[in-house]
Design a protein around this motif. Sequence first.
Motif, PDB file in Angstrom:
ATOM      1  N   GLU A 135     162.235 -95.969 131.934  1.00  0.00           N
ATOM      2  CA  GLU A 135     160.898 -95.021 132.117  1.00  0.00           C
ATOM      3  C   GLU A 135     160.825 -93.899 131.439  1.00  0.00           C
ATOM      4  OE1 GLU A 135     160.009 -94.513 136.286  1.00  0.00           O
ATOM      5  OE2 GLU A 135     159.983 -96.572 136.792  1.00  0.00           O
ATOM      6  N   ARG A 136     161.559 -94.050 130.003  1.00  0.00           N
ATOM      7  CA  ARG A 136     161.500 -93.018 129.153  1.00  0.00           C
ATOM      8  C   ARG A 136     160.811 -93.393 127.654  1.00  0.00           C
ATOM      9  NH1 ARG A 136     165.007 -88.969 130.340  1.00  0.00           N
ATOM     10  NH2 ARG A 136     166.487 -89.513 131.823  1.00  0.00           N
ATOM     11  N   TYR A 137     159.948 -92.426 127.314  1.00  0.00           N
ATOM     12  CA  TYR A 137     158.923 -92.638 126.204  1.00  0.00           C
ATOM     13  C   TYR A 137     159.780 -92.874 124.949  1.00  0.00           C
ATOM     14  CZ  TYR A 137     154.887 -91.050 129.030  1.00  0.00           C
ATOM     15  OH  TYR A 137     154.000 -91.079 129.906  1.00  0.00           O
ATOM     16  N   PRO A 197     154.444 -86.157 119.728  1.00  0.00           N
ATOM     17  CA  PRO A 197     155.143 -87.289 120.011  1.00  0.00           C
ATOM     18  C   PRO A 197     156.643 -87.148 120.088  1.00  0.00           C
ATOM     19  CG  PRO A 197     153.294 -87.761 118.627  1.00  0.00           C
ATOM     20  CD  PRO A 197     153.348 -86.285 118.698  1.00  0.00           C
ATOM     21  N   GLU A 198     156.984 -86.469 119.126  1.00  0.00           N
ATOM     22  CA  GLU A 198     158.732 -86.201 118.946  1.00  0.00           C
ATOM     23  C   GLU A 198     159.330 -85.478 120.208  1.00  0.00           C
ATOM     24  OE1 GLU A 198     156.686 -83.386 115.972  1.00  0.00           O
ATOM     25  OE2 GLU A 198     156.588 -85.500 116.449  1.00  0.00           O
ATOM     26  N   GLU A 199     158.477 -84.552 120.819  1.00  0.00           N
ATOM     27  CA  GLU A 199     158.635 -83.745 121.713  1.00  0.00           C
ATOM     28  C   GLU A 199     158.688 -84.599 123.093  1.00  0.00           C
ATOM     29  OE1 GLU A 199     157.603 -79.202 120.602  1.00  0.00           O
ATOM     30  OE2 GLU A 199     156.059 -80.515 121.839  1.00  0.00           O
ATOM     31  N   LEU A 200     157.849 -85.671 123.019  1.00  0.00           N
ATOM     32  CA  LEU A 200     157.887 -86.625 124.389  1.00  0.00           C
ATOM     33  C   LEU A 200     158.797 -87.604 124.219  1.00  0.00           C
ATOM     34  CD1 LEU A 200     153.880 -86.997 124.314  1.00  0.00           C
ATOM     35  CD2 LEU A 200     155.372 -86.068 126.085  1.00  0.00           C
ATOM     36  N   ARG A 201     159.462 -87.993 123.045  1.00  0.00           N
ATOM     37  CA  ARG A 201     160.311 -88.988 122.743  1.00  0.00           C
ATOM     38  C   ARG A 201     161.541 -88.799 123.699  1.00  0.00           C
ATOM     39  NH1 ARG A 201     159.991 -89.555 117.559  1.00  0.00           N
ATOM     40  NH2 ARG A 201     157.963 -90.671 117.679  1.00  0.00           N
ATOM     41  N   GLY A 202     161.860 -89.931 124.459  1.00  0.00           N
ATOM     42  CA  GLY A 202     163.105 -89.590 125.117  1.00  0.00           C
ATOM     43  C   GLY A 202     163.025 -89.116 126.594  1.00  0.00           C
ATOM     44  N   ARG A 203     161.612 -88.629 126.906  1.00  0.00           N
ATOM     45  CA  ARG A 203     161.572 -87.717 128.200  1.00  0.00           C
ATOM     46  C   ARG A 203     161.004 -88.679 129.078  1.00  0.00           C
ATOM     47  NH1 ARG A 203     158.767 -82.175 126.933  1.00  0.00           N
ATOM     48  NH2 ARG A 203     159.033 -81.707 128.974  1.00  0.00           N
ATOM     49  N   HIS A 204     161.153 -88.620 130.433  1.00  0.00           N
ATOM     50  CA  HIS A 204     160.939 -89.404 131.714  1.00  0.00           C
ATOM     51  C   HIS A 204     159.562 -89.438 132.036  1.00  0.00           C
ATOM     52  CE1 HIS A 204     161.080 -91.526 135.484  1.00  0.00           C
ATOM     53  NE2 HIS A 204     162.186 -92.115 134.913  1.00  0.00           N
ATOM     54  N   ARG A 206     158.018 -89.302 134.536  1.00  0.00           N
ATOM     55  CA  ARG A 206     157.797 -88.544 135.850  1.00  0.00           C
ATOM     56  C   ARG A 206     157.680 -87.298 135.476  1.00  0.00           C
ATOM     57  NH1 ARG A 206     160.190 -88.859 141.011  1.00  0.00           N
ATOM     58  NH2 ARG A 206     161.574 -90.421 140.173  1.00  0.00           N
ATOM     59  N   GLU A 207     158.560 -86.699 134.419  1.00  0.00           N
ATOM     60  CA  GLU A 207     158.275 -85.532 133.865  1.00  0.00           C
ATOM     61  C   GLU A 207     157.212 -85.038 133.146  1.00  0.00           C
ATOM     62  OE1 GLU A 207     161.298 -82.661 130.800  1.00  0.00           O
ATOM     63  OE2 GLU A 207     161.962 -84.871 130.949  1.00  0.00           O
ATOM     64  N   ILE A 208     156.453 -85.967 132.621  1.00  0.00           N
ATOM     65  CA  ILE A 208     155.300 -85.752 131.927  1.00  0.00           C
ATOM     66  C   ILE A 208     153.998 -85.861 132.780  1.00  0.00           C
ATOM     67  CG2 ILE A 208     153.952 -86.531 129.927  1.00  0.00           C
ATOM     68  CD1 ILE A 208     156.533 -85.336 129.254  1.00  0.00           C
ATOM     69  N   LEU A 209     154.031 -86.771 133.829  1.00  0.00           N
ATOM     70  CA  LEU A 209     152.796 -86.806 134.597  1.00  0.00           C
ATOM     71  C   LEU A 209     152.978 -85.927 135.858  1.00  0.00           C
ATOM     72  CD1 LEU A 209     152.592 -90.818 134.639  1.00  0.00           C
ATOM     73  CD2 LEU A 209     151.346 -89.283 133.189  1.00  0.00           C
ATOM     74  N   GLY A 210     154.173 -85.469 136.413  1.00  0.00           N
ATOM     75  CA  GLY A 210     154.310 -84.801 137.500  1.00  0.00           C
ATOM     76  C   GLY A 210     154.525 -85.735 138.476  1.00  0.00           C
ATOM     77  N   GLU A 211     155.078 -85.127 139.753  1.00  0.00           N
ATOM     78  CA  GLU A 211     155.287 -86.136 140.918  1.00  0.00           C
ATOM     79  C   GLU A 211     153.947 -86.702 141.530  1.00  0.00           C
ATOM     80  OE1 GLU A 211     158.220 -86.620 141.953  1.00  0.00           O
ATOM     81  OE2 GLU A 211     159.151 -85.298 140.816  1.00  0.00           O
ATOM     82  N   ALA A 212     153.053 -86.032 141.802  1.00  0.00           N
ATOM     83  CA  ALA A 212     151.698 -86.586 142.126  1.00  0.00           C
ATOM     84  C   ALA A 212     151.226 -88.030 141.481  1.00  0.00           C
ATOM     85  CB  ALA A 212     150.659 -85.515 142.551  1.00  0.00           C
TER      86      ALA A 212
END
Length: 663
Positions: free
Chosen positions: A388-390, A405-412, A414-420
């Motif tokens: 579940e990593r971009y 996009p390069e900052e998002l790459r490799g991040r989960h 959950r980290e981008i959308l938030g818990e809710a």
Amino acid sequence: MPVYTPTLKARIAIITTVLAAVFGTGIVLTALYDAHRDLHDALQVQQDSVVKLTASQLDTAMSDRIVLLSHQAAQLSGLLAQAHGAQAAAVRERALDTLSAAIPVPAAFNALLVADMQGNIVSNRGTGADVGDRSYFREAARSLAPVVSPPIRSRTNGQMGVMVAVPVLAPNQTFVGLVGGWLDLSSANFLIEILHNRLGTTGYYCLVSAGPKPVYIRHPDPAQARQPALAVADTCGEDDSPAPLEFLTPARPVIARYLMSSTGWELVALLPAREAYAPLHQMQQRFLGMAGVAMAAVALLIWLAVRRQLAPLARLHKVVQASANDLSAFERLPTRQQRDEIGDLTRAFIKLMRDVRERRQALDRSERRLRAVTDTLPSLLAFIDTDERYVFNNQAYERVFGLKPEELRGRHVREILGEARYARVQPFMQRALAGTAVTFETEDSDPEYHCMESSLRPEWSADGSEVVGVHIHVQDITQRKLETQRLARMSRTDHLTQLMNRSAFEGQLHAAMVRSREHGTLMALLYLDMDRFKAVNDIHGHAAGDQLLQTFAQRVRRCVRERDTVARLGGDEFAVVLEDMTQPAAARRVAQAILQAMDEPFDFEGVSADVDVSIGVALYNGGPALDRELMRLADVLLYRAKGAGRGRYEIGPPELAGELSPQ
């Protein structure tokens, strides 16, 4: 702690050296074994020759002495035959004098003796004794043949020695005495002289007597004299067992044995292993030293040869490692390669990397075109891996989340959308990662209403055996959703009164009855019909009729709760659904309030109209009745009210209403 792994060159050199060392060691050990065996055989032959020669010398010396004694015994037979009574001692003395004159002492023997047939002896040492109980005396008297005794202790002087006894026979071949020569083992004689000869530096002889209980006649260790010896294969008391690697560290002495014909004694010659194999040991040391030097030289030569032969492979190895970050690294390899396996491998690698570079360039061009297309789309496009990593995002993510996009790459995710938000979409992602395509909508009202439609499509591996990621397509469908909701409301709303139409009403009635059955609550269906509406419509026109219907709807709406359902069924017919009532009286109050609301005249465009309403109230408390049966009951009650004079209501059924009096 990192584990050291030898290079290929080192492994090949080590393996080759080890194999060479194994074979070389085998050859060396075989050569040493053969050398030891040959030396042992030569030493054994030499020892056998030496001991045979020495034993022959002993046999010759002993035989000569037995012959001397035998010759004198024949001459003394007549004299000893007279050794009776008082003349016996004088006879023995004369016989001893004759014997001493014929046999030299100590050249032949250390002492001489003469014994009569009773065993009384006289010795040239001037002492006498009785030897009738000696084994050599009894054996000579029995066998009438020369006898050599084992080591015995002299009864005249107490010294250890060997007796050589020859019987004296009368003319009739009867035993009349014996003559003997004493060989003192502590004095000089031929036994001592011969056995004092050394074998090499540390070798020696030992002499073992005959008979069932042999003893050592002569041994270099005085403490071993007269000690028991082995009847067969005696080793002079030394350990004759071989070492585990006898040919490398010999421990077994070289032993030779020879049986003397004159006495039956066994002469044993022993040469210790240290001295016997000293030349072999020196040769082994030199040989092993030379082998070690040769092995080191071979190992060095193998290393240099392997290094030279594998130099192209080492160069290829460096280029392969560099190719992980530089697809053009293969250009550093020589254009002309050797015509061997490494050369074939290098040429194949160059061809492969050239193809990979071209494919990578084509892929980069394709990716740039794809990004150029996706970045122009307002929708969110992404690809995530199984963790579940971009992996890929289009430019729309930067507009929505403020991250490139390069900052998002490799991040989960959950980290981008938030818990809710992640909690809402995570079940759908799990289904997609399990291999099912999923489309779903998410709605949010913070800070204002918006709706997003997400499509998740799994991507399978080349062989179709597993999911390797998920393609994500998220688009904003807020306007479409609002339009759909508006159209839905229009399809459910009466355009004139803005109340529910018949279709929506029937759905609401069905749902209300289901809830009533599930929870056991009381509900009511009210059917309303306007009285004298047709007259107003005919006299004042349809516009006036429309205004009358709108006003009527507003008055009905004010008489019920916000959650109650009010609908126009068509023409001047209306319906009300009341839910969650505690008593039938609540329905009565609503019906009465509607009647009272219609008591006031309807004024519009200077015209005043007096319109009444008739109401049928059908109660329901979760029974088996269907919605059409409840509607039929409300309709019957409505026409009952109309028939009873209009401007009133009727309620039923009686078992729920509690009374039948109309209002």
